[in-house]
Write a protein that holds these residues in place. Structure first.
Motif, mmCIF file in Angstrom:
data_model
loop_
_atom_site.group_PDB
_atom_site.id
_atom_site.type_symbol
_atom_site.label_atom_id
_atom_site.label_comp_id
_atom_site.label_asym_id
_atom_site.label_seq_id
_atom_site.Cartn_x
_atom_site.Cartn_y
_atom_site.Cartn_z
ATOM 1 N N UNK A 172 0.832 -1.205 0.000
ATOM 2 C CA UNK A 172 0.000 0.000 0.000
ATOM 3 C C UNK A 172 0.865 1.252 0.000
ATOM 4 N N UNK A 173 1.974 1.210 0.710
ATOM 5 C CA UNK A 173 2.874 2.356 0.782
ATOM 6 C C UNK A 173 3.658 2.539 -0.511
ATOM 7 N N UNK A 174 4.193 1.450 -1.039
ATOM 8 C CA UNK A 174 5.117 1.527 -2.170
ATOM 9 C C UNK A 174 4.462 1.428 -3.538
ATOM 10 N N UNK A 175 3.324 0.741 -3.641
ATOM 11 C CA UNK A 175 2.831 0.353 -4.964
ATOM 12 C C UNK A 175 1.416 0.801 -5.300
ATOM 13 N N UNK B 260 16.287 -6.132 -5.911
ATOM 14 C CA UNK B 260 15.844 -4.904 -6.553
ATOM 15 C C UNK B 260 14.999 -5.243 -7.755
ATOM 16 N N UNK B 261 13.694 -5.205 -7.574
ATOM 17 C CA UNK B 261 12.776 -5.530 -8.647
ATOM 18 C C UNK B 261 12.772 -4.396 -9.650
ATOM 19 N N UNK B 262 13.121 -4.711 -10.879
ATOM 20 C CA UNK B 262 13.120 -3.706 -11.942
ATOM 21 C C UNK B 262 12.232 -4.194 -13.069
ATOM 22 N N UNK C 62 9.564 2.578 -10.501
ATOM 23 C CA UNK C 62 10.857 2.641 -9.807
ATOM 24 C C UNK C 62 11.349 1.250 -9.427
ATOM 25 N N UNK C 63 12.612 1.148 -9.093
ATOM 26 C CA UNK C 63 13.176 -0.102 -8.586
ATOM 27 C C UNK C 63 12.877 -0.192 -7.100
ATOM 28 N N UNK C 64 12.401 -1.352 -6.673
ATOM 29 C CA UNK C 64 12.110 -1.576 -5.266
ATOM 30 C C UNK C 64 13.056 -2.629 -4.733
ATOM 31 N N UNK C 65 13.517 -2.419 -3.524
ATOM 32 C CA UNK C 65 14.399 -3.383 -2.854
ATOM 33 C C UNK C 65 13.843 -3.609 -1.452
#
Length: 110
Positions: free
Chosen positions: A33-36, A75-77, A84-87
């Motif tokens: 919820x915060x990131x995506x 790091x999901x790209x 954005x890339x998430x880690x």
């Protein structure tokens, strides 16, 4: 009439409890919820704010790839330029994957 309403309420409460998320899954949901959530639908229902962003409940077999959780940590790209890339830490990646597994849509038999 009151007995019918009470029975329906009890059935609804029982089925809701059967689908309750555990603590780790709630943590995974909060992270998403915060990131995506600004682009993706992160719950069991609803549309993604961006049409091109698939709802997370449709990820299905991708979640069962042996490397999906590791990709979240590394790091999901994506080739999508706006994402954005998430880690995630190992614990957070596990929580996210477990939450995603819990919300996957069930395909209806043909």
């Amino acid at each position: 009439m009151n007995r019918i309403c009470l029975a329906l309420l009890m059935i609804g409460a029982w089925s809701e409890a059967g689908h309750a998320l555990d603590r780790e899954q709630r943590h995974g949901k909060a992270l998403l919820e915060t990131e995506c959530a600004r682009c993706h639908a992160v719950g069991k229902t609803g549309r993604s704010p961006l049409n091109e962003a698939p709802p997370f409940r449709t990820f299905g077999d991708k979640l069962y790839d042996t490397d999906f959780e590791q990709r979240l940590q590394d790091g999901l790209t994506t080739i999508h330029p706006g994402m954005p890339t998430f880690r995630f830490s190992r614990d957070d990646a596990e929580a996210v994957v477990n939450y995603l597994k819990a919300i996957q849509s069930r395909k209806k038999p043909k």
